[in-house]
Scaffold this motif. Structure first.
Motif, mmCIF file in Angstrom:
data_model
loop_
_atom_site.group_PDB
_atom_site.id
_atom_site.type_symbol
_atom_site.label_atom_id
_atom_site.label_comp_id
_atom_site.label_asym_id
_atom_site.label_seq_id
_atom_site.Cartn_x
_atom_site.Cartn_y
_atom_site.Cartn_z
ATOM 1 N N SER A 1 -8.251 5.072 -13.000
ATOM 2 C CA SER A 1 -9.349 5.241 -12.044
ATOM 3 C C SER A 1 -8.801 5.732 -10.701
ATOM 4 C CB SER A 1 -10.094 3.920 -11.851
ATOM 5 O OG SER A 1 -9.217 2.913 -11.366
ATOM 6 N N ARG A 2 -9.698 6.156 -9.825
ATOM 7 C CA ARG A 2 -9.382 6.613 -8.469
ATOM 8 C C ARG A 2 -8.365 7.759 -8.484
ATOM 9 N NH1 ARG A 2 -7.903 3.592 -3.969
ATOM 10 N NH2 ARG A 2 -6.215 2.587 -5.123
ATOM 11 N N PHE A 3 -8.595 8.733 -9.343
ATOM 12 C CA PHE A 3 -7.733 9.910 -9.379
ATOM 13 C C PHE A 3 -7.874 10.671 -8.065
ATOM 14 C CE2 PHE A 3 -7.019 14.419 -10.250
ATOM 15 C CZ PHE A 3 -5.778 14.388 -10.873
ATOM 16 N N THR A 4 -6.734 10.899 -7.378
ATOM 17 C CA THR A 4 -6.757 11.514 -6.050
ATOM 18 C C THR A 4 -5.673 12.567 -5.941
ATOM 19 O OG1 THR A 4 -7.447 9.379 -5.115
ATOM 20 C CG2 THR A 4 -6.728 11.091 -3.568
ATOM 21 N N ARG A 5 -6.042 13.774 -5.554
ATOM 22 C CA ARG A 5 -5.052 14.825 -5.264
ATOM 23 C C ARG A 5 -4.557 14.608 -3.841
ATOM 24 N NH1 ARG A 5 -9.185 16.770 -8.234
ATOM 25 N NH2 ARG A 5 -8.733 18.052 -10.090
ATOM 26 N N VAL A 6 -3.239 14.451 -3.695
ATOM 27 C CA VAL A 6 -2.696 14.131 -2.371
ATOM 28 C C VAL A 6 -1.863 15.263 -1.778
ATOM 29 C CG1 VAL A 6 -2.737 11.633 -2.677
ATOM 30 C CG2 VAL A 6 -0.754 12.934 -3.485
ATOM 31 N N LEU A 7 -1.227 16.094 -2.603
ATOM 32 C CA LEU A 7 -0.391 17.193 -2.108
ATOM 33 C C LEU A 7 -0.668 18.437 -2.928
ATOM 34 C CD1 LEU A 7 3.016 15.284 -1.771
ATOM 35 C CD2 LEU A 7 1.503 15.942 0.115
ATOM 36 N N THR A 8 -0.785 19.584 -2.255
ATOM 37 C CA THR A 8 -1.016 20.853 -2.946
ATOM 38 C C THR A 8 0.019 21.884 -2.482
ATOM 39 O OG1 THR A 8 -2.605 21.550 -1.240
ATOM 40 C CG2 THR A 8 -3.501 20.439 -3.200
ATOM 41 N N GLY A 9 0.114 22.975 -3.214
ATOM 42 C CA GLY A 9 1.070 24.022 -2.854
ATOM 43 C C GLY A 9 2.513 23.592 -3.008
ATOM 44 N N VAL A 10 2.785 22.662 -3.931
ATOM 45 C CA VAL A 10 4.141 22.132 -4.127
ATOM 46 C C VAL A 10 4.930 23.057 -5.046
ATOM 47 C CG1 VAL A 10 5.468 20.198 -5.062
ATOM 48 C CG2 VAL A 10 3.370 19.776 -3.763
ATOM 49 N N GLU A 11 6.149 23.380 -4.628
ATOM 50 C CA GLU A 11 7.012 24.228 -5.446
ATOM 51 C C GLU A 11 7.839 23.392 -6.420
ATOM 52 O OE1 GLU A 11 9.299 26.328 -2.570
ATOM 53 O OE2 GLU A 11 7.585 27.420 -1.759
ATOM 54 N N ASP A 12 8.418 22.319 -5.924
ATOM 55 C CA ASP A 12 9.235 21.432 -6.761
ATOM 56 C C ASP A 12 9.064 20.000 -6.288
ATOM 57 O OD1 ASP A 12 10.798 23.185 -8.624
ATOM 58 O OD2 ASP A 12 11.458 24.052 -6.720
ATOM 59 N N VAL A 13 9.123 19.065 -7.234
ATOM 60 C CA VAL A 13 9.128 17.639 -6.908
ATOM 61 C C VAL A 13 10.569 17.165 -7.007
ATOM 62 C CG1 VAL A 13 8.294 15.354 -7.532
ATOM 63 C CG2 VAL A 13 6.788 17.333 -7.775
ATOM 64 N N ASN A 14 11.110 16.677 -5.896
ATOM 65 C CA ASN A 14 12.511 16.280 -5.837
ATOM 66 C C ASN A 14 12.732 14.790 -6.050
ATOM 67 O OD1 ASN A 14 12.047 18.626 -3.547
ATOM 68 N ND2 ASN A 14 13.849 18.994 -4.807
ATOM 69 N N GLY A 15 11.657 14.011 -6.051
ATOM 70 C CA GLY A 15 11.808 12.572 -6.297
ATOM 71 C C GLY A 15 10.568 11.801 -5.906
ATOM 72 N N THR A 16 10.297 10.716 -6.623
ATOM 73 C CA THR A 16 9.190 9.806 -6.296
ATOM 74 C C THR A 16 9.682 8.375 -6.478
ATOM 75 O OG1 THR A 16 8.365 9.920 -8.575
ATOM 76 C CG2 THR A 16 7.366 11.423 -6.973
ATOM 77 N N THR A 17 9.297 7.512 -5.548
ATOM 78 C CA THR A 17 9.702 6.113 -5.637
ATOM 79 C C THR A 17 8.777 5.259 -4.783
ATOM 80 O OG1 THR A 17 11.586 4.604 -5.457
ATOM 81 C CG2 THR A 17 11.300 6.210 -3.679
ATOM 82 N N LEU A 18 8.836 3.949 -5.002
ATOM 83 C CA LEU A 18 8.091 3.007 -4.184
ATOM 84 C C LEU A 18 9.017 2.424 -3.133
ATOM 85 C CD1 LEU A 18 6.035 1.059 -6.889
ATOM 86 C CD2 LEU A 18 5.176 2.770 -5.271
ATOM 87 N N THR A 19 8.555 2.382 -1.887
ATOM 88 C CA THR A 19 9.351 1.810 -0.811
ATOM 89 C C THR A 19 9.210 0.295 -0.802
ATOM 90 O OG1 THR A 19 7.582 1.937 0.835
ATOM 91 C CG2 THR A 19 8.961 3.909 0.532
ATOM 92 N N SER A 20 10.020 -0.352 0.012
ATOM 93 C CA SER A 20 9.962 -1.818 0.105
ATOM 94 C C SER A 20 8.635 -2.306 0.658
ATOM 95 C CB SER A 20 11.109 -2.313 1.006
ATOM 96 O OG SER A 20 11.024 -1.711 2.296
ATOM 97 N N SER A 21 7.924 -1.450 1.401
ATOM 98 C CA SER A 21 6.627 -1.821 1.955
ATOM 99 C C SER A 21 5.472 -1.543 0.991
ATOM 100 C CB SER A 21 6.385 -1.064 3.271
ATOM 101 O OG SER A 21 6.369 0.342 3.049
#
Length: 235
Positions: A174-194
Motif C-alpha cells: 500500500s501507499r505506493f509513492t514515486r519519490v525520485l525521477t530522472g535517475v540514471e543509476d542507483v548507487n545504494g539504499t539503506t535505512l539510517t539509525s533514525s
C-alpha cells in the motif's frame, strides 16, 4: 611372394586408416555444422527488457510468478511477468520483464495490485532491512522499487538504459509513492539509525543523496555529494 603379401597387408591397413580418418572427419564437421546451426537459430533469453512497439505488445504473454512471503507480515507478493519474443536474422530472442506486483493477505483473503494498470518495467524490488544470512528475518519496514516508465533512449524498448524512477511502498504493497525521477543509476539504499531511507543515486551525471521519511514518504533532504577533485597532470 612373401613380400607381396606384406605389401598387400600394408596397403589394406593404410586404406582402413584412411577410411576411419575420413569417417571421423565427416563426423566432426557434421557436429560442428549442427552446433553452428543450433547457435544461430536458438531462442535467446533476456531479462529486464520490455519492447514497447504495438505489434510486440499484442503478441505478449502475461503470467504470474511465484508468491513469496514478506517477513513480519501475513502478506505474500508475486511478480506479474511479461514475456515477449521477437525475431532477428540470427535467430529469436525471448525477453521476460516484471510489469507489476500482486499482493495477497492471507489473514483476510484480500489482494491488491501495487500499481493498478501499470505498463512500466520494474527492474527491482528491494525489501529493507535486508535479510541477513543465518539470522532470523527482521520485519520489513519499506520496499524500494526501481522502475522505468518511459522510453527515454528512443530505442523502442524499456530497459535499464532509460531514466529510472525510485518508488516506495509499505511492506503490504500500500501507499505506493514515486519519490525520485530522472535517475540514471542507483548507487545504494539503506535505512539510517533514525529510521529514514537513504538513497544514493546518480542524476544528470551527479552523485546525490536523498533522505526520505519512512512514515510519510516525504523527502527531507536531497543534495549532491562532494566530487573528488582531480589532480592536474604534471607536464
Amino acid at each position: 611372394m612373401t613380400s607381396r603379401r606384406f605389401f598387400a597387408v600394408v596397403w589394406r591397413t593404410n586404406a582402413l586408416l584412411i577410411l576411419v580418418t575420413a569417417v571421423l572427419a565427416c563426423a566432426v564437421l557434421t557436429y560442428a555444422a549442427w552446433q553452428i546451426y543450433r547457435e544461430t537459430t536458438r531462442t535467446r533469453q533476456a531479462t529486464g527488457v520490455m519492447n514497447v512497439a504495438e505489434e510486440q505488445i499484442d503478441r505478449s504473454k502475461v503470467e504470474l510468478g511465484r508468491f513469496d512471503a514478506i517477513a513480519g507480515t501475513s502478506v505474500l507478493r508475486a511478480p506479474l511477468q511479461l514475456q515477449q519474443e521477437y525475431g532477428f536474422s540470427s535467430g529469436s530472442k525471448e525477453a521476460t520483464s516484471v510489469q507489476n506486483y500482486l499482493f495477497y493477505d492471507s489473514s483476510d483473503g484480500t489482494s491488491r495490485w501495487l500499481v493498478p494498470g501499470s505498463k512500466g518495467l520494474f527492474l527491482s524490488a528491494r525489501e529493507l532491512p535486508e535479510r541477513e544470512y543465518a539470522k532470523p528475518a527482521k520485519p520489513v519496514v519499506v520496499v524500494v522499487y526501481e522502475l522505468v516508465e518511459a522510453d527515454t533512449s528512443g530505442d523502442g524498448k524499456l530497459t535499464a538504459s532509460d531514466a529510472k524512477t525510485i518508488a516506495l511502498s509499505d511492506p503490504v504493497g500500500s501507499r505506493f509513492t514515486r519519490v525520485l525521477t530522472g535517475v540514471e543509476d542507483v548507487n545504494g539504499t539503506t535505512l539510517t539509525s533514525s529510521g529514514r531511507l537513504l538513497v544514493l543515486y546518480t542524476a544528470s551525471s551527479a552523485l546525490k543523496a536523498a533522505e526520505i521519511e519512512g512514515e510519510s514518504h516525504r523527502i527531507v533532504r536531497d543534495a549532491a555529494l562532494q566530487t573528488i577533485a582531480r589532480r592536474k597532470q604534471v607536464e
